[in-house]
Scaffold this motif. Structure first.
Motif, PDB file in Angstrom:
ATOM      1  N   GLU A 114       0.860  -1.422  -0.196  1.00  0.00           N
ATOM      2  CA  GLU A 114      -0.040  -0.013   0.246  1.00  0.00           C
ATOM      3  C   GLU A 114       0.818   1.103  -0.174  1.00  0.00           C
ATOM      4  OE1 GLU A 114      -4.171  -0.742   2.264  1.00  0.00           O
ATOM      5  OE2 GLU A 114      -2.415  -1.186   3.487  1.00  0.00           O
ATOM      6  N   THR A 272      -9.313  -5.864   6.465  1.00  0.00           N
ATOM      7  CA  THR A 272      -9.309  -4.857   5.412  1.00  0.00           C
ATOM      8  C   THR A 272      -8.713  -3.591   6.258  1.00  0.00           C
ATOM      9  OG1 THR A 272     -10.660  -5.697   3.638  1.00  0.00           O
ATOM     10  CG2 THR A 272      -9.607  -3.403   3.494  1.00  0.00           C
ATOM     11  N   SER A 273      -7.681  -3.203   6.145  1.00  0.00           N
ATOM     12  CA  SER A 273      -7.099  -1.956   6.710  1.00  0.00           C
ATOM     13  C   SER A 273      -7.227  -2.054   8.188  1.00  0.00           C
ATOM     14  CB  SER A 273      -7.812  -0.510   6.138  1.00  0.00           C
ATOM     15  OG  SER A 273      -7.349  -0.930   4.792  1.00  0.00           O
TER      16      SER A 273
END
Length: 585
Positions: A114, A272-273
């Motif tokens: 990311e 997620t995240s």
């Protein structure tokens, strides 16, 4: 002299022949692979298959500058099932895997996917949307699970106030079980207890100690059936069926069979995240993950070669009665030597098809590998449409709305799932299979022009082996896709008329194109007897092939299993690097 030169040329690999006979170029694949002057006779490590696990293994191995790594991919693009392909002019789609959430946070962080590679996850506000049967007693209703707890509670309350109150506690219970499993994911699982693994086992025990009160509930969950677990929590059929779908994906077992509890847990490990249990789309499709990891691998020096098929893993006699790996033979007959060969292919393809030396495995091991469970074949249908599906129970008048943002289920009873599983077991395509719909263009605008959408279907319980042996999947796949579309049409009238292109992948196509044996997306079913210490076989869980020194497995066929998780690839690299450092290779 000419006769002697010709004999010498025939005895040399193709990549030497080009220097001796410039007028006769080497085969196209090799000419593309190697630039003049490259030393291609020996590599320290060869990775077979450029799926996401193979790419991740390569990237981690190449961090050691003393290891030159060659990755060989049969297709013309890397990524395996995590690919983005143009399926219609100007329209791209995640042709195989289609949602993200299992990719391990450590991998994202360590490879800076990311931070430096621009990998972008697009969380879905709707987790799942299940419309009720238009011809059933709850016609006009729907179940929507989303990121708003109050809205989820109200939606469940339509069917059961008790279930609505119990849902948060159920998610908390599953979360605790998920926490018990986490320490097993980011480390190689020992295949035996000895002086090399006792420290790993001790470290695992220390990490599990704070979770000791949850270990027995975890074991109870993973060993019993998914239906028993859900029956103990809920009473409404639509909620149970929606949650049970996770236990069906990639498995031939019905939700009422023992051990499907593990399969139920495997797919709720999504994250997620930093948000646990959350699945997402990836901007640009699933191929963006493979592209990002491939960039890291290339930057670290990995040579990635596409359009090259490995025909055989070459072995010879080694020490202490074992074989040792020598390299690989390609489909054009040339041999590339290596100290280690790492296979990202299925265990079946690796050990029963590529390892052609029959003396490399004893007969009992071959039987065990041949008896592995690859049932659970599935079908993928990728559609390009000129309009969004319009659900009669939740009209959005052509606009993107809550139904389109998550996974759409078309099963509102447990009986439907159980019947579909029973049909598949006897080689019959169910009249009503498990159908999941996803619409990535509802969130990701990079895949298609405005006004055009990608609508994808994952269809479970489509048997690889058909009972009617007079027909093949190539004969019936389009007709069966029509059956699936007819089921969807009941809920979304007019949907089939909006389709401008359809890409149908049967279980046989998934095997042909993506190397998924018998169309199983996990490289082997996630039954309780084929996970953890038993994946792919008992005694083989540590990524090493016990009878061939230098041969490793890094794909989903080893612990911790399938999905775009990457843990198998990272853990395999850990084992291989350790073997190099300790002088075993």
């Amino acid at each position: 002299k000419n006769k002697k030169d010709a004999t010498m040329r025939r005895s040399l690999p193709h990549f030497f022949q080009k220097y001796l006979s410039p007028s006769t170029p080497p085969p196209r694949t090799l000419q593309r692979r190697f630039a003049p002057g490259d030393d291609t006779t020996k590599k320290r490590v060869i990775v077979i298959g450029g799926g996401h696990n193979g790419l991740i293994t390569s990237a981690y191995l190449a961090k050691n500058k003393n290891l030159d790594v060659l990755l060989l991919e049969r297709r013309d693009l890397v990524g395996g099932c995590a690919v983005t392909e143009e399926i219609y002019p100007g329209v791209k789609a995640s042709r195989a895997s289609y949602v993200a959430g299992l990719l391990r946070p450590r991998i994202i962080e360590e490879l800076e996917l990311e931070k430096r590679r621009g990998l972008t996850f697009l969380p879905r506000k709707t987790t799942s949307f299940t419309p009720c049967d238009p011809e059933g007693r709850d016609s006009g209703k729907y179940l929507r699970l989303c990121d708003d707890n109050d809205k989820t509670h109200r939606s469940i309350s339509q069917f059961s106030a008790r279930d609505a109150d119990a849902f948060a506690a159920y998610e908390e219970f599953v979360g605790r079980c998920r926490d018990v499993l986490q320490p097993f994911l980011d480390r190689p699982i020992p295949s035996e207890l000895n002086t090399r693994t006792v420290r790993d086992v001790a470290a695992l025990a220390r990490e599990l100690y704070p979770l000791r009160n949850d270990v027995l509930p975890f074991l109870h969950l993973v060993t019993k059936s998914a239906s028993r677990t859900l029956d103990s929590w809920f009473e409404s059929d639509i909620l149970k069926a929606t949650l049970a779908c996770d236990a069906c994906i990639g498995n031939g077992a019905g939700v009422d069979e023992m051990g499907t509890g593990y399969a139920l847990l495997h797919l709720v490990m999504g994250e997620t995240s930093g948000r646990k249990g959350v699945w997402s789309y990836v901007e640009g499709g699933m191929g963006a993950i493979s592209t990002a990891v491939g960039e890291v691998a290339r930057e670290r020096g990995v040579e990635i070669v596409t359009g090259v098929e490995v025909e055989e893993i070459v072995v010879s006699d080694g020490r202490v009665g074992k074989k040792k790996v020598d390299g690989v033979r390609l489909s054009d007959g040339s041999v590339v030597e290596a100290d280690a060969v790492v296979s990202n292919a299925t265990p079946h393809h690796t050990f029963l098809e590529l390892l052609k030396d029959l003396s490399a495995l004893d007969e009992s091991t071959r039987r065990a590998l041949g008896a592995q469970d690859y049932s659970g074949g599935c079908m993928k249908i990728n559609c390009v449409t000129n309009a969004l599906p319009e659900f009669t129970c939740f009209p959005t008048h052509g606009n993107v709305g809550p139904p389109h943002l998550g996974t759409i289920h078309f099963e509102d009873s447990m009986a439907q799932l159980q019947t579909a599983a029973r049909d598949a077991k006897i080689g019959t395509n169910p009249k009503r299979p498990l159908i999941e719909m996803a619409i990535p263009t509802s969130v990701d605008t990079t895949l298609a022009p405005q006004g055009t959408h990608v609508v994808q279907f994952f269809v479970q319980y489509t048997p690889y082996h058909l009972n009617d042996t007079s027909k093949s999947w190539d004969d019936i796949k389009e007709a069966y896709a029509d059956t699936v579309m007819a089921q969807v049409e009941k809920y979304c009238p007019g949907f089939t008329q909006s389709i401008i292109h359809r890409d149908v992948l049967s279980p046989r196509d998934l095997e042909r194109v993506f190397g998924l044996h018998e169309g199983n997306i996990y490289h082997g079913a996630h039954g309780i007897d084929q996970v953890g210490f038993w994946r792919p076989l008992f005694g083989w869980a540590g990524h090493r092939c016990p009878s061939v020194n230098g041969l490793y497995l890094c794909g989903a066929g080893c612990h911790p299993g399938g999905g775009v998780m990457g843990a198998s690839g990272r853990n395999a690299a850990t084992v291989i690097l350790s073997d190099f450092q300790q002088g075993f290779l």
